[in-house]
Design an enzyme around this catalytic site. Sequence first.
Site, PDB file in Angstrom:
ATOM      1  N   GLU A 249      27.921 114.350  32.850  1.00 27.47           N
ATOM      2  CA  GLU A 249      28.525 115.293  31.911  1.00 27.47           C
ATOM      3  C   GLU A 249      29.571 116.066  32.688  1.00 27.47           C
ATOM      4  OE1 GLU A 249      29.457 118.684  30.645  1.00 27.47           O
ATOM      5  OE2 GLU A 249      27.373 119.235  30.274  1.00 27.47           O
ATOM      6  N   CYS A 283      31.315 124.171  30.096  1.00 29.52           N
ATOM      7  CA  CYS A 283      32.074 122.913  29.986  1.00 29.52           C
ATOM      8  C   CYS A 283      32.528 122.655  28.558  1.00 29.52           C
ATOM      9  CB  CYS A 283      31.218 121.749  30.480  1.00 29.52           C
ATOM     10  SG  CYS A 283      30.868 121.786  32.253  1.00 29.52           S
TER      11      CYS A 283
END
Length: 480
Positions: A249, A283
Amino acid sequence: MSDSPTVLDETTLLDRVTAPEGEGREILDAATREVIGRAPVQSEDELDAAVARAKAAQPGWDALGHEKRSQLLVAAADAIDAHAEALARILSREQGKPLNGPNARFEVGACSAWLRANAATVLDPQVLVDDENLHAELVYKAAGVVGAISPWNWPMMISIWQIGPSLRMGNTVVIKPSSNTPLSVLALVAVMNEVLPADVLISIAGPGAIGGRLAAHPDVAKVMFTGSTEVGRQIIESSAGNLARLTLELGGNDAGIVLPGTDVTQIAQDLFWGAFINTGQTCAALKRLYVHDSVYDDVVAALAEIAEQTPMGPGLDEANVLGPVQNKSQFDIIAHLVEDAKARGGRVVTGGEAAPELGELFYRPTIVADVTDGIALVDEEQFGPVLPVIRYTDVDDAFARANAADVGLGASVWSSDPAEAASYATRMQSGTVWVNSHGGLHPMVPFGGVKGSGYGLEFGVEGLKAAAVPQVVSTPGRKG
């Protein structure tokens, strides 16, 4: 392993995970810059020993079966809940996020919630063929030792995203926290290890090279990493020799698009927190916002008003909901991007500067208007309390510009008509698209990126599958 773990206060828990006097590396309070502890600095030999212990423990852990492992995950969640305030205070001091709002207490609560979801999720064998000639099933088995490498922005919660499904599926875990926020993860692991069997979950703290060695280790079967795209590429290279399975990720530069005629009063708060959750250090936060000309000025004004009214300051102050930037290198990136935007004609509507009266690493929540693609603040991930707002007139052009990025973690579409927004959602090139919100996650809804934002899914049934290896079992059909 203890059935009745001792509940430790913040000081005792920190003492348990802090290196002895004269050893380790000083860790500073993100807000006050005072020393809060010393993180161990472990060697590659110590990493090798940790992996060996985890490998030896894995068959016994796997043999417990799903039901018993799930019971122990629930017990670990109970232990986290019992230590919730101590963990939240350590997290707030080390990472900087305030106790309140969608921050430290929220993150600790998410840790136990995700563990409980991992324990409760059902993963039955999938029947592929069942006829007179063949019965074939797809099952999922433990991979072995999982190497987990977690980031500094949500250090506890993202660690659990790696630990929970891995343990549930019968793997053991060696986790390496970010060198910026090691104490938070070490404390979390210490609490969980009050109830887990020995060597099922092992933490290893050290420099970035330790993470590379973990990814390359011949006895690590699976690597889970959350962090920048640049480091993700290094993890891929490190893992090539042992062909470890990967869940990555990576970075995002999430775009949001506000459609024409949207009622700004309906969306302003959610827009703001989509961008500024964890002081922008997320993020999947909203990092560039495309707004139609018909509502552009209203959106800019509403966001600026919220930014000016939102309390920022040291995290242990109960009144604050925005905190400092976690580290100096990230603070410098943010300041540079804003100054560059100013030099290229960007209009700072609010913020645009440091807040030294609050502390060394505080940067005021900032809205930058009248910018466009091609400047660094729009094209690069700022990862801080700054949002560029870009005017557009043609919807097709807005989607083209949003999709031009080489990353694709999350995205959002905003409208007073949710059905209209949903009709546009699949045009976004991202792993997740939210309608009239941004960044919300659920333990049963898969999450992952496309393009430079990585690959692999986390959460729910798909997350359990990703933490395991598939196996097809074929037997004769009913005729046989």
